[in-house]
Design a protein around this motif. Structure first.
Motif, PDB file in Angstrom:
ATOM      1  N   UNK A  64       0.525  -1.191   0.308  1.00  0.00           N
ATOM      2  CA  UNK A  64       0.095   0.255  -0.060  1.00  0.00           C
ATOM      3  C   UNK A  64       0.967   1.081  -0.219  1.00  0.00           C
ATOM      4  N   UNK A  65       0.581   1.986  -1.110  1.00  0.00           N
ATOM      5  CA  UNK A  65       2.189   3.499  -0.875  1.00  0.00           C
ATOM      6  C   UNK A  65       2.409   3.602  -2.828  1.00  0.00           C
ATOM      7  N   UNK A  66       4.047   3.830  -2.447  1.00  0.00           N
ATOM      8  CA  UNK A  66       4.088   3.963  -3.151  1.00  0.00           C
ATOM      9  C   UNK A  66       5.650   4.188  -2.743  1.00  0.00           C
ATOM     10  N   UNK A  67       6.710   3.891  -3.608  1.00  0.00           N
ATOM     11  CA  UNK A  67       8.319   3.859  -3.629  1.00  0.00           C
ATOM     12  C   UNK A  67       8.855   4.035  -5.327  1.00  0.00           C
ATOM     13  N   UNK A  68       9.480   5.118  -4.792  1.00  0.00           N
ATOM     14  CA  UNK A  68      10.407   5.808  -6.105  1.00  0.00           C
ATOM     15  C   UNK A  68      11.881   5.437  -6.268  1.00  0.00           C
ATOM     16  N   UNK A  69      12.252   3.584  -7.014  1.00  0.00           N
ATOM     17  CA  UNK A  69      13.090   3.634  -6.446  1.00  0.00           C
ATOM     18  C   UNK A  69      14.791   3.463  -7.960  1.00  0.00           C
ATOM     19  N   UNK A  70      15.738   3.494  -7.592  1.00  0.00           N
ATOM     20  CA  UNK A  70      16.544   3.793  -8.051  1.00  0.00           C
ATOM     21  C   UNK A  70      17.426   2.439  -7.520  1.00  0.00           C
ATOM     22  N   UNK A  71      17.843   1.360  -8.418  1.00  0.00           N
ATOM     23  CA  UNK A  71      18.979   0.400  -8.384  1.00  0.00           C
ATOM     24  C   UNK A  71      20.143   0.322  -9.223  1.00  0.00           C
ATOM     25  N   UNK A  72      20.649  -0.321  -7.902  1.00  0.00           N
ATOM     26  CA  UNK A  72      21.871  -0.381  -8.595  1.00  0.00           C
ATOM     27  C   UNK A  72      22.182  -0.691 -10.128  1.00  0.00           C
ATOM     28  N   UNK A  73      23.416   0.663 -11.135  1.00  0.00           N
ATOM     29  CA  UNK A  73      23.723   0.397 -11.859  1.00  0.00           C
ATOM     30  C   UNK A  73      22.896   0.999 -13.077  1.00  0.00           C
ATOM     31  N   UNK A  74      21.469   2.095 -12.675  1.00  0.00           N
ATOM     32  CA  UNK A  74      20.842   2.321 -13.546  1.00  0.00           C
ATOM     33  C   UNK A  74      20.654   3.864 -12.032  1.00  0.00           C
ATOM     34  N   UNK A  75      20.870   4.824 -13.495  1.00  0.00           N
ATOM     35  CA  UNK A  75      20.699   6.205 -12.822  1.00  0.00           C
ATOM     36  C   UNK A  75      19.424   7.002 -13.074  1.00  0.00           C
ATOM     37  N   UNK A 101      19.277  -6.801  -6.593  1.00  0.00           N
ATOM     38  CA  UNK A 101      20.650  -7.960  -6.415  1.00  0.00           C
ATOM     39  C   UNK A 101      20.939  -8.207  -5.107  1.00  0.00           C
ATOM     40  N   UNK A 102      21.322  -9.149  -4.649  1.00  0.00           N
ATOM     41  CA  UNK A 102      22.624  -9.213  -3.464  1.00  0.00           C
ATOM     42  C   UNK A 102      23.087  -8.609  -3.498  1.00  0.00           C
ATOM     43  N   UNK A 103      24.057  -7.909  -3.110  1.00  0.00           N
ATOM     44  CA  UNK A 103      25.428  -7.515  -1.821  1.00  0.00           C
ATOM     45  C   UNK A 103      25.579  -5.970  -2.661  1.00  0.00           C
ATOM     46  N   UNK A 104      24.295  -5.041  -2.268  1.00  0.00           N
ATOM     47  CA  UNK A 104      24.332  -4.339  -3.199  1.00  0.00           C
ATOM     48  C   UNK A 104      23.313  -2.974  -2.828  1.00  0.00           C
ATOM     49  N   UNK A 105      23.839  -2.051  -2.798  1.00  0.00           N
ATOM     50  CA  UNK A 105      22.543  -0.571  -2.270  1.00  0.00           C
ATOM     51  C   UNK A 105      21.452  -0.277  -3.593  1.00  0.00           C
ATOM     52  N   UNK A 106      20.404   0.069  -2.746  1.00  0.00           N
ATOM     53  CA  UNK A 106      19.559   1.288  -3.604  1.00  0.00           C
ATOM     54  C   UNK A 106      18.669   2.192  -3.094  1.00  0.00           C
ATOM     55  N   UNK A 107      18.606   3.262  -3.560  1.00  0.00           N
ATOM     56  CA  UNK A 107      18.009   4.504  -3.048  1.00  0.00           C
ATOM     57  C   UNK A 107      16.444   4.248  -2.917  1.00  0.00           C
ATOM     58  N   UNK A 108      15.509   4.728  -2.278  1.00  0.00           N
ATOM     59  CA  UNK A 108      14.601   4.985  -2.611  1.00  0.00           C
ATOM     60  C   UNK A 108      14.055   5.862  -2.035  1.00  0.00           C
ATOM     61  N   UNK A 109      12.603   7.285  -2.746  1.00  0.00           N
ATOM     62  CA  UNK A 109      12.135   8.081  -2.449  1.00  0.00           C
ATOM     63  C   UNK A 109      10.737   7.784  -1.580  1.00  0.00           C
ATOM     64  N   UNK A 110      10.123   7.850  -0.860  1.00  0.00           N
ATOM     65  CA  UNK A 110       8.982   7.909  -0.124  1.00  0.00           C
ATOM     66  C   UNK A 110       7.821   8.828  -0.239  1.00  0.00           C
TER      67      UNK A 110
END
Lengths: 93, 93
Positions: free
Chosen positions: B48-59, B73-82
């Protein structure tokens, strides 16, 4: 602010979800049997797992699997059998 | 036993879901911006809601609404705007 609630000595726990049309919680129920009472009406959605439910005014136990949902009237009691740890969303009102 | 986890001073909280094929958690993210790191791969489902996501290896920032999901993916970082309080299910592995 997210509020964490515990019921039945931690066997059922939930987190509040704010700022939506209606108040809601997401939570987890451990394996067991529970009786809940409602104040507002509740829409219960099974996210992952299985709830076997006896709604007020009926003697039938109905199984709800992941992706299904059921309504519980306001000011009533309902019973649950939880055969596997189950995640749910509850929307109030 | 259900374990309650808190991140970012309580702005993100989760509950563990045991006894399924893969470990999982359900949780709530408050409005904000977060960076998470993974150990195992993660399947994130927006309940329920909304996640704006920047996955590893992409802009690219990609929006995921209720009922949609994405893989990290495993062993990676990802960013979220909520942008709104959001409930999610995370399945590990």
């Amino acid at each position: 602010m997210i509020k964490h609630n515990e019921y039945f000595a931690g066997a059922v726990q939930s987190l509040t979800l704010d700022d939506h049309d209606k108040p809601a919680t997401v939570g987890v129920m451990s394996v067991g049997r529970y009786e809940f009472g409602t104040e507002a009406a509740e829409l219960m959605k099974v996210i992952e797992g299985e709830l076997i439910v006896k709604l007020p005014g009926t003697e039938d136990w109905i199984t709800y699997l992941s992706g299904t949902q059921f309504h519980v009237p306001a000011n009533s009691k309902f019973q649950l059998q939880v055969p596997v740890s189950t995640a749910y969303l509850c929307v109030y009102g």
